[in-house]
Design a protein around this motif. Structure first.
Motif, PDB file in Angstrom:
ATOM      1  N   ASN A   1      -8.964   3.127 -13.980  1.00 30.56           N
ATOM      2  CA  ASN A   1      -9.581   3.446 -12.699  1.00 30.56           C
ATOM      3  C   ASN A   1      -8.593   3.247 -11.557  1.00 30.56           C
ATOM      4  N   TYR A   2      -7.880   2.151 -11.609  1.00 27.98           N
ATOM      5  CA  TYR A   2      -6.935   1.810 -10.543  1.00 27.98           C
ATOM      6  C   TYR A   2      -5.758   2.779 -10.490  1.00 27.98           C
ATOM      7  N   LEU A   3      -5.310   3.237 -11.670  1.00 23.83           N
ATOM      8  CA  LEU A   3      -4.103   4.054 -11.754  1.00 23.83           C
ATOM      9  C   LEU A   3      -4.378   5.555 -11.822  1.00 23.83           C
ATOM     10  N   GLY A   4      -5.651   5.935 -11.878  1.00 19.44           N
ATOM     11  CA  GLY A   4      -5.983   7.354 -11.963  1.00 19.44           C
ATOM     12  C   GLY A   4      -5.642   7.953 -13.317  1.00 19.44           C
ATOM     13  N   LEU A   5      -5.819   7.158 -14.383  1.00 19.19           N
ATOM     14  CA  LEU A   5      -5.526   7.605 -15.742  1.00 19.19           C
ATOM     15  C   LEU A   5      -6.784   7.498 -16.592  1.00 19.19           C
ATOM     16  N   THR A   6      -6.719   8.015 -17.811  1.00 22.80           N
ATOM     17  CA  THR A   6      -7.803   7.809 -18.762  1.00 22.80           C
ATOM     18  C   THR A   6      -7.550   6.519 -19.535  1.00 22.80           C
ATOM     19  N   ILE A   7      -8.607   5.969 -20.127  1.00 23.71           N
ATOM     20  CA  ILE A   7      -8.448   4.760 -20.929  1.00 23.71           C
ATOM     21  C   ILE A   7      -7.523   5.027 -22.116  1.00 23.71           C
ATOM     22  N   GLU A   8      -7.637   6.221 -22.697  1.00 26.93           N
ATOM     23  CA  GLU A   8      -6.802   6.573 -23.848  1.00 26.93           C
ATOM     24  C   GLU A   8      -5.321   6.573 -23.463  1.00 26.93           C
ATOM     25  N   THR A   9      -5.032   7.088 -22.262  1.00 22.77           N
ATOM     26  CA  THR A   9      -3.644   7.117 -21.798  1.00 22.77           C
ATOM     27  C   THR A   9      -3.124   5.710 -21.567  1.00 22.77           C
TER      28      THR A   9
ATOM     29  N   ALA B   1       0.836  -1.207   0.000  1.00 21.04           N
ATOM     30  CA  ALA B   1       0.000   0.000   0.000  1.00 21.04           C
ATOM     31  C   ALA B   1       0.866   1.251   0.000  1.00 21.04           C
ATOM     32  N   ARG B   2       1.949   1.229   0.757  1.00 24.96           N
ATOM     33  CA  ARG B   2       2.867   2.373   0.770  1.00 24.96           C
ATOM     34  C   ARG B   2       3.526   2.548  -0.594  1.00 24.96           C
ATOM     35  N   GLU B   3       3.895   1.425  -1.205  1.00 22.48           N
ATOM     36  CA  GLU B   3       4.489   1.479  -2.530  1.00 22.48           C
ATOM     37  C   GLU B   3       3.492   2.059  -3.535  1.00 22.48           C
ATOM     38  N   TRP B   4       2.229   1.677  -3.402  1.00 22.70           N
ATOM     39  CA  TRP B   4       1.235   2.154  -4.358  1.00 22.70           C
ATOM     40  C   TRP B   4       0.962   3.639  -4.201  1.00 22.70           C
ATOM     41  N   MET B   5       1.177   4.182  -2.995  1.00 21.26           N
ATOM     42  CA  MET B   5       1.064   5.631  -2.796  1.00 21.26           C
ATOM     43  C   MET B   5       2.096   6.347  -3.666  1.00 21.26           C
ATOM     44  N   LEU B   6       3.297   5.768  -3.771  1.00 22.39           N
ATOM     45  CA  LEU B   6       4.334   6.345  -4.626  1.00 22.39           C
ATOM     46  C   LEU B   6       3.935   6.240  -6.092  1.00 22.39           C
ATOM     47  N   VAL B   7       3.411   5.076  -6.477  1.00 27.40           N
ATOM     48  CA  VAL B   7       2.995   4.873  -7.868  1.00 27.40           C
ATOM     49  C   VAL B   7       1.968   5.918  -8.274  1.00 27.40           C
ATOM     50  N   LEU B   8       0.956   6.103  -7.448  1.00 22.35           N
ATOM     51  CA  LEU B   8      -0.140   7.009  -7.793  1.00 22.35           C
ATOM     52  C   LEU B   8       0.244   8.474  -7.658  1.00 22.35           C
TER      53      LEU B   8
END
Length: 239
Positions: free
Chosen positions: A193-201, A142-149
């Motif tokens: 949705n998971y990554l906070g991006l658009t589908i196009e991206t 979860a901490r790692e995913w905070m960095l990812v996002l």
């Protein structure tokens, strides 16, 4: 999405035997677990739990992938986690669940009735130790995913997600070469949705990684990673 669901007759046949909450159990402890376990299967798209449901059982993902989502009062939905084979679902000592749990693919669960499982944690050190270990691993993730996002570029986010899935799938097949292949268990919409991006991206970055030879795929979402270290270098964390 439909994936092959294994037919299991005993713990010896289980593909997650050495990754799941029971991985450190002695033979007599496995016998005790057998008394409170049962299997359930869910079709892709089926809801396993709705947020607020009574938590009658906990369990391990034997095959398939499930998502954890939270819904805000105004209707906005955010995926907050993915459960892959070997992951533990549910919280012992909690009466209800706070997320929707949805089968992203066909899913098979090894379920334990919650109350007997809570008693077993108390009386069986190996189960409690492994559950604590998995909980701490989840906290680290979860901490790692905070960095990812929060800090990574779109390309690094996509690479991080693919690397996470690839390494988790490879962990179920120890001894195999670094090249790995898997069926992407979620849609590009779900990835966005998971990554906070658009589908196009998501589509654009997936195509870019393919063009650069980092991954290969066809229209059926079958992903091949020729070199895991090369994929890892694209996550921004090769050091």
């Amino acid at each position: 999405m439909s994936l092959a669901v294994p037919q299991l007759n005993s713990c010896a046949d289980c593909p997650i035997r050495y990754n799941a909450v029971c991985s450190k159990c002695e033979p007599d402890e496995l016998v005790e677990l057998e008394q409170i376990k049962y299997y359930r299967s869910y079709a892709a798209g089926q809801t396993i739990f709705f947020a607020g449901d009574l938590l009658e059982f906990v369990g391990s993902i034997v095959s398939g992938v499930s998502s954890l989502t939270r819904t805000m009062p105004d209707g906005r939905v955010q995926m907050v986690g993915l459960l892959l084979p070997g992951d533990f679902m549910g919280r012992p000592h909690r009466e209800s669940i706070d997320c929707d749990v949805i089968a992203e693919t066909d899913v098979k669960l090894c379920c334990f009735r919650r109350k007997p499982f809570e008693a077993m944690i108390k009386n069986t050190p190996h189960v409690g130790e492994r559950l604590l270990e998995m909980t701490l691993d989840e906290l680290d993730a979860a901490r790692e995913w905070m960095l990812v996002l929060g800090r990574k570029t779109a390309r690094e986010k996509i690479a991080s997600l693919l690397y996470m899935i690839a390494t988790r799938m490879q962990a179920l097949k120890p001894g195999e070469a670094a090249q790995t292949a898997f069926t992407l268990p979620i849609t590009r919409e779900t990835m966005a949705n998971y990554l906070g991006l658009t589908i196009e991206t998501v589509s654009r970055q997936m195509s870019s990684l393919k063009k650069d030879g980092v991954i290969a795929f066809d229209e059926r979402r079958d992903i091949r990673v020729p070199d895991l270290e090369n994929l890892k270098s694209e996550t921004g964390e090769d050091a």
